[in-house]
Write a protein that holds these residues in place. Structure first.
Motif, PDB file in Angstrom:
ATOM      1  N   GLU A  73       1.393  -1.656   0.209  1.00 41.74           N
ATOM      2  CA  GLU A  73       0.158  -0.027   0.159  1.00 41.74           C
ATOM      3  C   GLU A  73       0.531   1.141   0.331  1.00 41.74           C
ATOM      4  OE1 GLU A  73      -3.590  -0.222   2.595  1.00 41.74           O
ATOM      5  OE2 GLU A  73      -2.938  -1.575   3.385  1.00 41.74           O
ATOM      6  N   THR A  74       0.243   2.284  -0.456  1.00 40.78           N
ATOM      7  CA  THR A  74       1.185   3.549  -0.816  1.00 40.78           C
ATOM      8  C   THR A  74       1.207   4.053   1.077  1.00 40.78           C
ATOM      9  OG1 THR A  74       0.591   3.982  -3.073  1.00 40.78           O
ATOM     10  CG2 THR A  74       1.095   5.660  -2.087  1.00 40.78           C
ATOM     11  N   CYS A  75       2.357   4.222   0.866  1.00 40.19           N
ATOM     12  CA  CYS A  75       2.512   5.098   2.764  1.00 40.19           C
ATOM     13  C   CYS A  75       2.190   6.493   2.466  1.00 40.19           C
ATOM     14  CB  CYS A  75       3.894   4.792   2.803  1.00 40.19           C
ATOM     15  SG  CYS A  75       4.327   5.700   4.679  1.00 40.19           S
ATOM     16  N   ILE A  76       2.036   7.342   3.439  1.00 45.49           N
ATOM     17  CA  ILE A  76       1.494   8.454   3.187  1.00 45.49           C
ATOM     18  C   ILE A  76       2.157  10.056   3.310  1.00 45.49           C
ATOM     19  CG2 ILE A  76      -0.932   8.535   4.159  1.00 45.49           C
ATOM     20  CD1 ILE A  76      -0.432   9.828   7.019  1.00 45.49           C
ATOM     21  N   ILE A  77       3.304   8.937   4.066  1.00 45.35           N
ATOM     22  CA  ILE A  77       4.872   9.661   4.821  1.00 45.35           C
ATOM     23  C   ILE A  77       5.539   9.171   3.113  1.00 45.35           C
ATOM     24  CG2 ILE A  77       7.199  10.435   5.812  1.00 45.35           C
ATOM     25  CD1 ILE A  77       3.740  10.656   7.029  1.00 45.35           C
ATOM     26  N   CYS A  78       6.024   8.640   3.112  1.00 48.01           N
ATOM     27  CA  CYS A  78       7.199   8.565   1.370  1.00 48.01           C
ATOM     28  C   CYS A  78       7.366   8.328   0.391  1.00 48.01           C
ATOM     29  CB  CYS A  78       8.097   7.371   1.750  1.00 48.01           C
ATOM     30  SG  CYS A  78       7.211   5.229   1.778  1.00 48.01           S
ATOM     31  N   GLU A  79       5.766   7.896   0.538  1.00 54.48           N
ATOM     32  CA  GLU A  79       4.463   7.731  -1.432  1.00 54.48           C
ATOM     33  C   GLU A  79       4.984   6.705  -1.722  1.00 54.48           C
ATOM     34  OE1 GLU A  79       4.028  11.338  -2.702  1.00 54.48           O
ATOM     35  OE2 GLU A  79       3.281  12.695  -0.877  1.00 54.48           O
TER      36      GLU A  79
ATOM     37  N   ILE B 262       1.290   0.712   9.530  1.00 53.79           N
ATOM     38  CA  ILE B 262      -0.333   0.450  10.157  1.00 53.79           C
ATOM     39  C   ILE B 262      -0.547   0.979   9.314  1.00 53.79           C
ATOM     40  CG2 ILE B 262       1.214   0.103  12.187  1.00 53.79           C
ATOM     41  CD1 ILE B 262       0.579   2.737  12.666  1.00 53.79           C
ATOM     42  N   HIS B 263      -2.380   0.707   9.488  1.00 49.32           N
ATOM     43  CA  HIS B 263      -2.873   1.838   9.386  1.00 49.32           C
ATOM     44  C   HIS B 263      -3.715   2.619  10.442  1.00 49.32           C
ATOM     45  CE1 HIS B 263      -3.276  -1.476   6.267  1.00 49.32           C
ATOM     46  NE2 HIS B 263      -3.888  -0.918   5.640  1.00 49.32           N
ATOM     47  N   LEU B 264      -3.918   3.987   9.973  1.00 50.80           N
ATOM     48  CA  LEU B 264      -4.585   5.208  11.012  1.00 50.80           C
ATOM     49  C   LEU B 264      -5.483   5.587  10.490  1.00 50.80           C
ATOM     50  CD1 LEU B 264      -1.637   6.760  11.520  1.00 50.80           C
ATOM     51  CD2 LEU B 264      -2.239   5.303  13.065  1.00 50.80           C
ATOM     52  N   TYR B 265      -6.662   4.866  11.003  1.00 55.65           N
ATOM     53  CA  TYR B 265      -8.157   5.927  10.261  1.00 55.65           C
ATOM     54  C   TYR B 265      -8.142   5.022   8.536  1.00 55.65           C
ATOM     55  CZ  TYR B 265      -8.731   8.375  13.712  1.00 55.65           C
ATOM     56  OH  TYR B 265      -8.531   9.194  15.275  1.00 55.65           O
TER      57      TYR B 265
ATOM     58  N   ALA C 268       6.025   1.007   8.005  1.00 54.74           N
ATOM     59  CA  ALA C 268       6.889   0.283   8.982  1.00 54.74           C
ATOM     60  C   ALA C 268       8.590   1.357   9.261  1.00 54.74           C
ATOM     61  CB  ALA C 268       7.237  -1.163   9.228  1.00 54.74           C
ATOM     62  N   ASP C 269       8.698   1.450   8.172  1.00 55.74           N
ATOM     63  CA  ASP C 269      10.286   2.660   8.182  1.00 55.74           C
ATOM     64  C   ASP C 269       9.726   4.120   8.184  1.00 55.74           C
ATOM     65  OD1 ASP C 269      11.448   0.263   7.270  1.00 55.74           O
ATOM     66  OD2 ASP C 269      10.796   0.677   4.661  1.00 55.74           O
ATOM     67  N   CYS C 270       8.408   4.477   7.491  1.00 53.91           N
ATOM     68  CA  CYS C 270       8.175   5.988   8.119  1.00 53.91           C
ATOM     69  C   CYS C 270       7.723   5.466   9.601  1.00 53.91           C
ATOM     70  CB  CYS C 270       7.465   6.442   7.171  1.00 53.91           C
ATOM     71  SG  CYS C 270       7.675   6.546   5.487  1.00 53.91           S
ATOM     72  N   GLU C 271       7.244   4.655  10.546  1.00 54.34           N
ATOM     73  CA  GLU C 271       6.587   5.118  11.711  1.00 54.34           C
ATOM     74  C   GLU C 271       7.829   4.835  12.362  1.00 54.34           C
ATOM     75  OE1 GLU C 271       4.113   2.311  14.524  1.00 54.34           O
ATOM     76  OE2 GLU C 271       4.806   1.318  12.877  1.00 54.34           O
ATOM     77  N   LYS C 272       8.838   4.602  12.425  1.00 56.36           N
ATOM     78  CA  LYS C 272      10.161   4.401  13.164  1.00 56.36           C
ATOM     79  C   LYS C 272      11.263   5.808  12.648  1.00 56.36           C
ATOM     80  CE  LYS C 272      11.673  -0.214  12.284  1.00 56.36           C
ATOM     81  NZ  LYS C 272      12.009  -1.694  12.196  1.00 56.36           N
ATOM     82  N   LYS C 273      11.354   6.056  11.677  1.00 59.74           N
ATOM     83  CA  LYS C 273      11.345   8.018  11.594  1.00 59.74           C
ATOM     84  C   LYS C 273      11.029   8.808  12.401  1.00 59.74           C
ATOM     85  CE  LYS C 273      12.987   6.746   6.689  1.00 59.74           C
ATOM     86  NZ  LYS C 273      12.995   7.281   5.534  1.00 59.74           N
TER      87      LYS C 273
END
Length: 63
Positions: free
Chosen positions: A8-14, A21-24, A30-35
């Motif tokens: 799926e496309t991440c909202i941070i790194c696209e 994870i899904h937020l709403y 996971a990589d951006c979550e850690k960053k």
């Protein structure tokens, strides 16, 4: 093939990622979550994360 096979496309790194994870209704890899967790609030990158995370809105409640 299922959605998870392609990611799926991440909202941070696209980028398309399979772990995160899904937020709403949005996906955060996971990589951006850690960053985000490891970034100091004084870091200029932190404000970029906040701007992108503002796209998260509580989904409307339909009665």
């Amino acid at each position: 093939m299922s959605k998870s096979d392609h990611g799926e496309t991440c909202i941070i790194c696209e980028e398309s990622k399979t772990e995160g994870i899904h937020l709403y209704t949005k996906f955060l890899c996971a990589d951006c979550e850690k960053k985000i967790i490891c970034t100091s609030t004084s870091d200029p990158q932190y404000s970029d994360y906040v701007k992108k995370l503002k796209s998260l809105r509580t989904p409307p409640l339909y009665s």
